[in-house]
Design a protein around this motif. Sequence first.
Motif, PDB file in Angstrom:
ATOM      1  N   ALA A  67      74.410  40.714  51.057  1.00 26.41           N
ATOM      2  CA  ALA A  67      75.585  41.420  50.413  1.00 26.41           C
ATOM      3  C   ALA A  67      76.703  42.397  50.334  1.00 26.41           C
ATOM      4  O   ALA A  67      77.182  43.009  49.303  1.00 26.41           O
ATOM      5  CB  ALA A  67      74.202  41.812  49.345  1.00 26.41           C
ATOM      6  N   ALA A  68      75.389  43.525  51.609  1.00 29.19           N
ATOM      7  CA  ALA A  68      76.618  44.717  51.947  1.00 29.19           C
ATOM      8  C   ALA A  68      77.822  44.641  52.825  1.00 29.19           C
ATOM      9  O   ALA A  68      78.107  45.035  52.960  1.00 29.19           O
ATOM     10  CB  ALA A  68      75.476  45.243  52.601  1.00 29.19           C
ATOM     11  N   ASN A  90      64.094  51.153  66.656  1.00 27.02           N
ATOM     12  CA  ASN A  90      64.859  52.101  66.678  1.00 27.02           C
ATOM     13  C   ASN A  90      65.371  52.084  65.493  1.00 27.02           C
ATOM     14  O   ASN A  90      64.723  51.428  64.498  1.00 27.02           O
ATOM     15  CB  ASN A  90      65.554  52.422  67.649  1.00 27.02           C
ATOM     16  N   HIS A  91      65.268  53.610  64.872  1.00 33.95           N
ATOM     17  CA  HIS A  91      65.764  53.774  63.382  1.00 33.95           C
ATOM     18  C   HIS A  91      66.757  54.187  63.198  1.00 33.95           C
ATOM     19  O   HIS A  91      67.244  55.507  63.438  1.00 33.95           O
ATOM     20  CB  HIS A  91      64.248  54.612  62.919  1.00 33.95           C
ATOM     21  N   ILE A  92      68.135  53.546  62.116  1.00 34.20           N
ATOM     22  CA  ILE A  92      69.381  54.792  61.888  1.00 34.20           C
ATOM     23  C   ILE A  92      69.419  54.147  60.316  1.00 34.20           C
ATOM     24  O   ILE A  92      69.979  55.218  59.634  1.00 34.20           O
ATOM     25  CB  ILE A  92      70.116  53.116  62.255  1.00 34.20           C
ATOM     26  N   SER A  93      69.163  53.361  60.280  1.00 32.60           N
ATOM     27  CA  SER A  93      69.599  53.137  58.177  1.00 32.60           C
ATOM     28  C   SER A  93      68.653  52.855  57.221  1.00 32.60           C
ATOM     29  O   SER A  93      67.387  51.719  57.808  1.00 32.60           O
ATOM     30  CB  SER A  93      70.784  52.105  58.282  1.00 32.60           C
ATOM     31  N   TRP A  94      68.345  52.435  56.167  1.00 26.81           N
ATOM     32  CA  TRP A  94      67.780  52.151  55.510  1.00 26.81           C
ATOM     33  C   TRP A  94      68.359  50.580  55.757  1.00 26.81           C
ATOM     34  O   TRP A  94      66.903  49.399  55.310  1.00 26.81           O
ATOM     35  CB  TRP A  94      68.332  52.312  54.014  1.00 26.81           C
ATOM     36  N   LEU A  95      68.594  49.715  56.081  1.00 24.67           N
ATOM     37  CA  LEU A  95      69.581  48.250  56.525  1.00 24.67           C
ATOM     38  C   LEU A  95      68.152  47.556  57.388  1.00 24.67           C
ATOM     39  O   LEU A  95      67.717  46.728  57.956  1.00 24.67           O
ATOM     40  CB  LEU A  95      70.581  48.439  56.754  1.00 24.67           C
ATOM     41  N   LEU A  99      66.471  44.154  58.428  1.00 22.56           N
ATOM     42  CA  LEU A  99      66.619  43.511  59.160  1.00 22.56           C
ATOM     43  C   LEU A  99      65.538  43.385  59.749  1.00 22.56           C
ATOM     44  O   LEU A  99      65.598  42.045  60.922  1.00 22.56           O
ATOM     45  CB  LEU A  99      67.494  44.979  60.412  1.00 22.56           C
ATOM     46  N   MET A 100      64.751  43.723  60.131  1.00 24.08           N
ATOM     47  CA  MET A 100      63.304  43.580  60.543  1.00 24.08           C
ATOM     48  C   MET A 100      61.977  42.610  60.449  1.00 24.08           C
ATOM     49  O   MET A 100      61.944  41.722  60.948  1.00 24.08           O
ATOM     50  CB  MET A 100      62.564  44.915  60.951  1.00 24.08           C
ATOM     51  N   ALA A 207      74.507  54.665  58.916  1.00 27.19           N
ATOM     52  CA  ALA A 207      73.703  55.356  59.382  1.00 27.19           C
ATOM     53  C   ALA A 207      73.108  56.329  58.023  1.00 27.19           C
ATOM     54  O   ALA A 207      73.460  56.354  57.021  1.00 27.19           O
ATOM     55  CB  ALA A 207      73.840  56.487  60.489  1.00 27.19           C
ATOM     56  N   TYR A 208      71.806  56.931  57.747  1.00 25.93           N
ATOM     57  CA  TYR A 208      71.014  56.808  57.087  1.00 25.93           C
ATOM     58  C   TYR A 208      70.075  58.621  57.345  1.00 25.93           C
ATOM     59  O   TYR A 208      69.129  58.711  57.140  1.00 25.93           O
ATOM     60  CB  TYR A 208      70.321  56.289  56.491  1.00 25.93           C
ATOM     61  N   VAL A 209      71.160  59.925  57.166  1.00 28.26           N
ATOM     62  CA  VAL A 209      70.470  60.704  57.985  1.00 28.26           C
ATOM     63  C   VAL A 209      70.414  62.379  57.183  1.00 28.26           C
ATOM     64  O   VAL A 209      71.831  61.507  56.198  1.00 28.26           O
ATOM     65  CB  VAL A 209      71.221  60.889  59.024  1.00 28.26           C
ATOM     66  N   GLY A 210      70.244  62.853  57.499  1.00 31.56           N
ATOM     67  CA  GLY A 210      70.130  64.329  57.409  1.00 31.56           C
ATOM     68  C   GLY A 210      69.917  64.386  55.515  1.00 31.56           C
ATOM     69  O   GLY A 210      69.260  64.007  55.049  1.00 31.56           O
TER      70      GLY A 210
END
Length: 278
Positions: A67-68, A90-95, A99-100, A207-210
């Motif tokens: 959908a995104a 590994n962890h990059i995003s709320w996505l 996905l997991m 990426a969902y960071v900072g």
Amino acid sequence: MSVWLPGAPCTPRACVERTTSTASVPRAVLRFVAVVVVVLAGVVVSPLGTRIPAGVIRRWSRAVVRAAGIRVRVTGAPAPGTGGLLLVANHISWLDIPLMATVRPARMLAKLEIRQWPVAGAVASPACLFIDRDRLRALPETVARIAGVLRSGQAVAVFPEGSTWCGRAQGHFRRAVFQAALDAGVPVQPVRIRYRYGSGAASTAPAYVGSDSLLTSLWRVTSARGLVAEVEVLPLLGPGGPADRKALAAAAGDLVLGARPVYPRGVPHESAALTNSR
């Protein structure tokens, strides 16, 4: 800052590149609304918890990502469909979370704050094992809870880096959660997640960071064009493998990360102590 989960030095300004190829505003708005609608559908059925069939969870998880406007590409041997299993990625995003679930639906280890998130908190609560990151004494209890879920034959998904990284930079796997797999006598399934453009170039747009807010990140994702999420299921680490949590974390980290920690250009690693862990 968490006392036992690290913060990453990645920030939107230092790490997230401007998207050169963007979707039209109407298409981005439609994608944004579509993600919200799919997530709300998850809210409606979330009280059913573990009674929801695994196939339904997989389809819903893929629907969130698609959908995104993101294509999903899964490679590698599928994770075992039954029995206790610790999935690590590994962890990059709320996505990463939906996905997991495309690999195998699992109880997600999540920070306690997520329970308070509007909408997303309602979806996550029935399926998550929450941790209080500010209580060091809670760590053994958390490990024991994870081991108990694994012994019951369920899967648990964890991001052992302890924080989101931008995708070009990465952390290293913390050891604690691997003790739960050893205590329960279950295998570990390493999973590598990457985000790319259709051209094959790596993308930090998801990426969902900072200091990112969830809405800001969601808009950046839905307004990007040609994003592809690559999910690589790596060789299983069985109970007969590494005998202690340090060796098991190192083996899984070598498969998923393949390198020592890398820091974003212009961001010294000391700044990790000043960045709130996600």
